[in-house]
Design an enzyme around this catalytic site. Structure first.
Site, PDB file in Angstrom:
ATOM      1  N   THR A 131       1.968  -4.663   4.484  1.00 32.06           N
ATOM      2  CA  THR A 131       1.912  -5.012   5.907  1.00 32.06           C
ATOM      3  C   THR A 131       1.464  -6.461   6.149  1.00 32.06           C
ATOM      4  O   THR A 131       1.782  -7.038   7.192  1.00 32.06           O
ATOM      5  CB  THR A 131       0.945  -4.072   6.659  1.00 32.06           C
ATOM      6  OG1 THR A 131      -0.330  -4.115   6.016  1.00 32.06           O
ATOM      7  CG2 THR A 131       1.472  -2.656   6.684  1.00 32.06           C
ATOM      8  N   CYS A 188      -2.011 -18.664  22.399  1.00 30.79           N
ATOM      9  CA  CYS A 188      -2.166 -17.358  23.065  1.00 30.79           C
ATOM     10  C   CYS A 188      -1.241 -16.362  22.361  1.00 30.79           C
ATOM     11  O   CYS A 188      -0.167 -16.726  21.904  1.00 30.79           O
ATOM     12  CB  CYS A 188      -1.760 -17.437  24.529  1.00 30.79           C
ATOM     13  SG  CYS A 188      -2.719 -18.625  25.462  1.00 30.79           S
ATOM     14  N   THR A 227       3.929  -9.359  15.122  1.00 30.72           N
ATOM     15  CA  THR A 227       2.733  -9.948  14.519  1.00 30.72           C
ATOM     16  C   THR A 227       1.860  -8.794  14.059  1.00 30.72           C
ATOM     17  O   THR A 227       1.795  -7.775  14.750  1.00 30.72           O
ATOM     18  CB  THR A 227       1.949 -10.752  15.598  1.00 30.72           C
ATOM     19  OG1 THR A 227       2.804 -11.801  16.067  1.00 30.72           O
ATOM     20  CG2 THR A 227       0.683 -11.367  15.073  1.00 30.72           C
ATOM     21  N   THR A 259       2.317 -21.632  21.540  1.00 33.05           N
ATOM     22  CA  THR A 259       0.975 -21.462  22.095  1.00 33.05           C
ATOM     23  C   THR A 259       0.057 -20.680  21.154  1.00 33.05           C
ATOM     24  O   THR A 259       0.510 -19.836  20.381  1.00 33.05           O
ATOM     25  CB  THR A 259       1.033 -20.761  23.465  1.00 33.05           C
ATOM     26  OG1 THR A 259      -0.318 -20.484  23.890  1.00 33.05           O
ATOM     27  CG2 THR A 259       1.802 -19.447  23.415  1.00 33.05           C
ATOM     28  N   SER A 308       2.024  -7.956  -0.679  1.00 37.32           N
ATOM     29  CA  SER A 308       2.835  -8.842   0.160  1.00 37.32           C
ATOM     30  C   SER A 308       2.209 -10.220   0.353  1.00 37.32           C
ATOM     31  O   SER A 308       2.866 -11.133   0.840  1.00 37.32           O
ATOM     32  CB  SER A 308       3.158  -8.186   1.499  1.00 37.32           C
ATOM     33  OG  SER A 308       2.067  -8.216   2.358  1.00 37.32           O
ATOM     34  N   ARG A 332       0.322 -25.564  17.102  1.00 36.49           N
ATOM     35  CA  ARG A 332      -0.221 -24.444  17.900  1.00 36.49           C
ATOM     36  C   ARG A 332      -1.139 -25.049  18.957  1.00 36.49           C
ATOM     37  O   ARG A 332      -2.268 -25.459  18.686  1.00 36.49           O
ATOM     38  CB  ARG A 332      -0.951 -23.451  17.009  1.00 36.49           C
ATOM     39  CG  ARG A 332      -0.013 -22.785  16.018  1.00 36.49           C
ATOM     40  CD  ARG A 332      -0.681 -21.645  15.312  1.00 36.49           C
ATOM     41  NE  ARG A 332      -0.943 -20.535  16.203  1.00 36.49           N
ATOM     42  CZ  ARG A 332      -2.014 -19.764  16.124  1.00 36.49           C
ATOM     43  NH1 ARG A 332      -2.943 -19.997  15.235  1.00 36.49           N
ATOM     44  NH2 ARG A 332      -2.178 -18.759  16.961  1.00 36.49           N
ATOM     45  N   THR A 339       0.808  -1.219   0.000  1.00 40.56           N
ATOM     46  CA  THR A 339       0.000   0.000   0.000  1.00 40.56           C
ATOM     47  C   THR A 339       0.841   1.269   0.000  1.00 40.56           C
ATOM     48  O   THR A 339       0.475   2.258  -0.639  1.00 40.56           O
ATOM     49  CB  THR A 339      -0.901  -0.003   1.258  1.00 40.56           C
ATOM     50  OG1 THR A 339      -1.725  -1.157   1.176  1.00 40.56           O
ATOM     51  CG2 THR A 339      -1.773   1.218   1.333  1.00 40.56           C
TER      52      THR A 339
END
Ligand code: ASP
Length: 358
Positions: A105, A295, A182, A293, A74, A262, A29
């Site tokens: 991104t 989480c 992340t 994890t 991307s 995971r 972008t």
């Protein structure tokens, strides 16, 4: 005979040299402008970067550009593109003080993680950035991200050495270690988060570097660019009710070398005998399992609960507090080097680039 140069003089010479930055535009972008006639967003000609961002002229830096042709969204980023980025950086390593990679991104955290492994003993900043709104739009976040990323890539310490010789993501006032990031928001300016490691710098009126957190290269070793990566990795996310047929088919994918598992909470899995058997059988075929994890924050602690014991018995390796993006790319990097399984397990357990807290 040339006059001997003192360390102080050398540092002064480095500091007074005009910093140089190579800006690599991969797509995304940030590099879009609105076509006044059609109203559509188009990639802009990066050779004319200074026309779009005249503010860059105010830096007394030498800024050169390299553009992917064609620029890519991307989501189309591939292992070949990572290899290409590594080659560009390797080829230009001695000619620039730092590198800025403009990247969409969506998969920026994967690229940042992959590059952190592929660029060993890195002694120069490699800063990835992008934006949520195109640089040609009035409310764009692209200009600030780009300008600050360039400033960070050019920043030096008092002794003339680079301030942040790491692969990082700069986005919306934070400089984050790339392999800790992340993407957490699809539509907000602060799109990235590093849940398990603090920012390397925070940006307000001043850029405040947290120097104690920044990794530095081993001066006794050379910089080494790696291009070997192997894509034969899969992510298996556990959920209540998961069926044996699903696990069985995933673990029998032809050519599979490694699995990012995971798991729940601190690294737990269902205590089903078929599950342990499937894992053990796959491990006997040389497949490596890494436990991370589901989480977003915190770490796997295998052995804390009974429910992680079958994983330990099956030889599953802890991924500690690494992100999924990092676990996947670290495995791709390590299996790409065709290491024996014991060596693979050892390296997965080691903190190679600041990616896990150990
Ligand atoms: N789809 C775009 C990309 O990742 C989004 C962005 O650039 O932010 O390339």
């Amino acid at each position: 005979m040339p006059e001997p140069v003192s360390n102080k003089e050398r540092q002064y010479a480095i500091r007074s040299r005009r910093p140089s930055v190579l800006l690599i535009y991969t797509g995304g972008t940030i590099g879009m402008v609105r076509n006044e006639e059609t109203g559509a967003l188009e990639s802009f000609n990066f050779d004319r970067l200074l026309e779009q961002v005249p503010e860059l002229r105010r830096f007394d830096y030498r800024i050169s550009t390299y553009t992917f042709t064609p620029p890519i969204d991307s989501s189309d980023m591939s292992l070949d593109h990572w290899e290409k980025l590594v080659r560009i950086i390797d080829f230009n390593y001695n000619y620039f003080d730092g590198f800025v990679i403009l990247h969409g991104t969506d998969t920026m955290s994967y690229t940042a993680s992959a590059l952190s492994f592929m660029l060993e003993n890195l002694g120069k900043p490699v800063i990835l950035t992008g934006s949520q709104l195109p640089i040609g739009m009035l409310r764009t976040d692209g200009k600030e991200n780009l300008i600050t990323a360039i400033e960070i890539a050019a920043a030096r310490r008092d002794d003339g050495s680079p301030m942040v010789p790491e692969v990082c993501i700069y986005f919306k006032d934070k400089l984050l270690r790339g392999n800790r990031t992340t993407k957490i928001y699809a539509d907000r300016f602060n799109a990235f988060r590093s849940f398990n490691f603090p920012p390397l710098a925070t940006v307000g009126i001043n850029i405040e570097y947290h120097e104690d957190l920044i990794r530095r290269p081993d001066p006794g070793k050379p910089f080494k660019a790696h291009t070997l990566v192997d894509p034969n990795v899969v992510v298996l996310t556990l959920f209540p009710g998961i069926q044996q047929s699903l696990v069985h088919s995933v673990l029998h994918i032809p050519g599979l070398r490694a699995v990012v598992l995971r798991t729940f909470g601190a690294g737990n899995a269902p205590r089903l005998s078929w599950f342990a058997d499937e894992l053990r059988e796959a491990a006997e075929r040389g497949i490596l399992f890494v436990n991370i994890t589901q989480c977003q924050a915190g770490s796997v602690q295998m052995g804390l609960y009974e429910t992680s014991l079958p994983l330990i018995q099956a030889g599953v390796v802890s991924g500690y507090d690494c992100t999924p993006e990092c676990a996947i790319t670290k495995l791709m990097f390590l299996i790409g080097h065709k290491l024996p399984i014991e060596e693979l397990r050892l390296r997965m357990n080691s903190n190679l680039r600041g990616e896990i807290t150990r």
